[in-house]
Write an enzyme that holds these catalytic residues in place. Structure first.
Site, PDB file in Angstrom:
ATOM      1  N   GLU A   1      -4.121   7.271  -4.281  1.00  0.00           N
ATOM      2  CA  GLU A   1      -4.415   6.788  -5.639  1.00  0.00           C
ATOM      3  C   GLU A   1      -5.766   7.329  -6.120  1.00  0.00           C
ATOM      4  O   GLU A   1      -6.672   7.467  -5.295  1.00  0.00           O
ATOM      5  CB  GLU A   1      -4.469   5.246  -5.643  1.00  0.00           C
ATOM      6  CG  GLU A   1      -3.131   4.628  -5.346  1.00  0.00           C
ATOM      7  CD  GLU A   1      -3.188   3.092  -5.304  1.00  0.00           C
ATOM      8  OE1 GLU A   1      -4.195   2.521  -5.734  1.00  0.00           O
ATOM      9  OE2 GLU A   1      -2.195   2.503  -4.838  1.00  0.00           O
TER      10      GLU A   1
ATOM     11  N   HIS B   1      -1.118   0.061  -9.830  1.00  0.00           N
ATOM     12  CA  HIS B   1      -1.795  -0.876  -8.914  1.00  0.00           C
ATOM     13  C   HIS B   1      -2.334  -2.104  -9.665  1.00  0.00           C
ATOM     14  O   HIS B   1      -3.541  -2.348  -9.690  1.00  0.00           O
ATOM     15  CB  HIS B   1      -2.919  -0.178  -8.140  1.00  0.00           C
ATOM     16  CG  HIS B   1      -3.282  -0.883  -6.859  1.00  0.00           C
ATOM     17  ND1 HIS B   1      -3.738  -0.240  -5.737  1.00  0.00           N
ATOM     18  CD2 HIS B   1      -3.246  -2.213  -6.525  1.00  0.00           C
ATOM     19  CE1 HIS B   1      -3.981  -1.125  -4.779  1.00  0.00           C
ATOM     20  NE2 HIS B   1      -3.688  -2.336  -5.237  1.00  0.00           N
TER      21      HIS B   1
ATOM     22  N   ARG C   1       0.855  -1.182   0.000  1.00  0.00           N
ATOM     23  CA  ARG C   1       0.000   0.000   0.000  1.00  0.00           C
ATOM     24  C   ARG C   1       0.893   1.234   0.000  1.00  0.00           C
ATOM     25  O   ARG C   1       1.954   1.247   0.638  1.00  0.00           O
ATOM     26  CB  ARG C   1      -0.904   0.024   1.243  1.00  0.00           C
ATOM     27  CG  ARG C   1      -2.112  -0.894   1.181  1.00  0.00           C
ATOM     28  CD  ARG C   1      -3.131  -0.466   0.121  1.00  0.00           C
ATOM     29  NE  ARG C   1      -4.315  -1.306   0.098  1.00  0.00           N
ATOM     30  CZ  ARG C   1      -4.485  -2.380  -0.682  1.00  0.00           C
ATOM     31  NH1 ARG C   1      -3.534  -2.748  -1.526  1.00  0.00           N
ATOM     32  NH2 ARG C   1      -5.613  -3.063  -0.640  1.00  0.00           N
TER      33      ARG C   1
HETATM   34  C1  DGY Z   1      -5.568  -6.102  -2.726  1.00  0.00           C
HETATM   35  O1  DGY Z   1      -6.230  -7.122  -2.947  1.00  0.00           O
HETATM   36  O2  DGY Z   1      -5.470  -5.606  -1.616  1.00  0.00           O
HETATM   37  C2  DGY Z   1      -4.867  -5.533  -3.883  1.00  0.00           C
HETATM   38  O3  DGY Z   1      -4.197  -4.371  -3.592  1.00  0.00           O
HETATM   39  C3  DGY Z   1      -5.830  -5.317  -5.021  1.00  0.00           C
HETATM   40  O4  DGY Z   1      -5.101  -5.571  -6.162  1.00  0.00           O
END
Ligand code: DGY
Length: 321
Positions: free
Chosen positions: A269, A287, A240
């Site tokens: 984002e 992402h 993240r």
């Molecule tokens: C998640 O599943 O947390 C991912 O970041 C989505 O791609």
């Protein structure tokens, strides 16, 4: 009189057919669409028995209120659930689910791809080639690192971190890791050593982040930590954006105090800071960690399974709270 109301599933934005079809077979489904604004989501939420969110949809007290008292489950279309206010859901007795496992391989492979792309300066090299700046074979240009013989630091040895460590180990890396709990199985399997974060940052040539976004992990990697990774080091983030202080990262790349970075996630984002867009030795992806066909279809199916089981009064396969 029999109450024939079909239960309502509100999908904040979009869900793939692998998840949408089984939900449509059983329930009424209302979708916000890819570009749904916060106002639109609040508008369509009313009367939801189940609410499907994704990492770009904050699920907070206001949204839960908009769904109303009938809401039984928030099914997140992601393994991460930092967009969901778990306490607010608990207070209202709303179950929260996520989509683990099905995206482990895809995300670990993307972290490896970013490791190679950043470590071998692929973005800079491709940009130069496309811009007509390639003047021929140059023994001094774009020299990077090799995974074989490197020390790879995995921050967060969960499912994805473990899979990534295995891939790097198979390519010949020594593995060190940091995290809240010791993983003897990983230590036995690949001789991995557990270190404190600072020790890991100093020891590793490559640092890959696989920790969840929490208050404790916000800006886990700032200016001081980037200095520890060092001028030859590579930072990879597929977890993240909030784990890394983007200003400090851009500064370290500009100053040459960090070797390279490979990023798939950002603070705020879909905005990407201008300084990162312009920074050298930096590979940027939008992402796409889980963006493979099996992974995204698996995630959509998991969302549907979670919703169906809760609305049928059973325990969902992947419950968070
Ligand atoms: C998640 O599943 O947390 C991912 O970041 C989505 O791609």
């Amino acid at each position: 009189m029999v109450n024939s109301r079909r239960m309502l599933v509100v999908v904040a934005r979009v869900l793939l057919p692998a998840g949408l079809d089984p939900l449509r077979d059983r329930f009424e489904v209302r979708e916000g669409g890819f570009d749904a604004t916060r106002d639109r989501v609040l508008e369509i939420a009313g009367g939801a028995d189940a609410f499907v969110a994704d990492p770009s949809v904050p699920v907070d007290a206001q949204l839960l209120e908009a769904c109303g008292d009938g809401l039984r489950v928030v099914a997140n279309f992601a393994v991460g659930y930092d967009n969901v206010d778990l306490d607010a859901c608990k207070q209202r007795g709303v179950v929260v689910t996520n989509t683990p496992d099905v995206l482990t391989e895809a995300t670990a492979e993307l972290a490896l791809a970013l490791t190679l792309a950043a470590g071998r300066r692929m973005s800079d090299a491709e940009r130069d080639l496309r811009a007509g700046r390639w003047r021929g074979w140059d023994p001094a240009a774009y020299r990077g690192i090799e995974i074989r013989g490197s020390t790879v630091g995995v921050v967060g040895m969960g499912r994805i971190g473990h899979r990534y460590a295995r891939l790097a180990h198979v390519l010949g890396a020594e593995i060190v890791y940091a995290g809240p709990t010791a993983k003897p199985e990983v230590e036995n399997e690949m001789g991995a050593r557990r270190l404190e974060l600072d020790g890991l940052l100093e020891a590793a040539d490559i640092v890959s982040l696989h920790a969840p976004a929490t208050a404790e992990t916000r800006h886990l990697i700032g200016a001081r930590e980037l200095e520890l990774i060092g001028a030859d080091g590579v930072l990879v983030n597929t977890a993240r954006g909030t784990l890394v202080d983007s200003d400090a990262l851009a500064g370290a790349l500009e100053a040459g105090t960090l070797g390279a970075a490979g990023l798939d996630v950002y603070e705020g984002e879909p905005e990407v800071p201008e300084r990162l867009l312009a920074a050298p030795r930096c590979v940027l992806l939008p992402h796409i960690g889980s963006a493979t066909v099996p992974s995204r279809d698996g995630m959509a199916r998991a969302v549907a399974d979670n919703v169906i089981t809760v609305l049928e009064g059973r325990e969902p396969p992947s419950r968070v709270v």
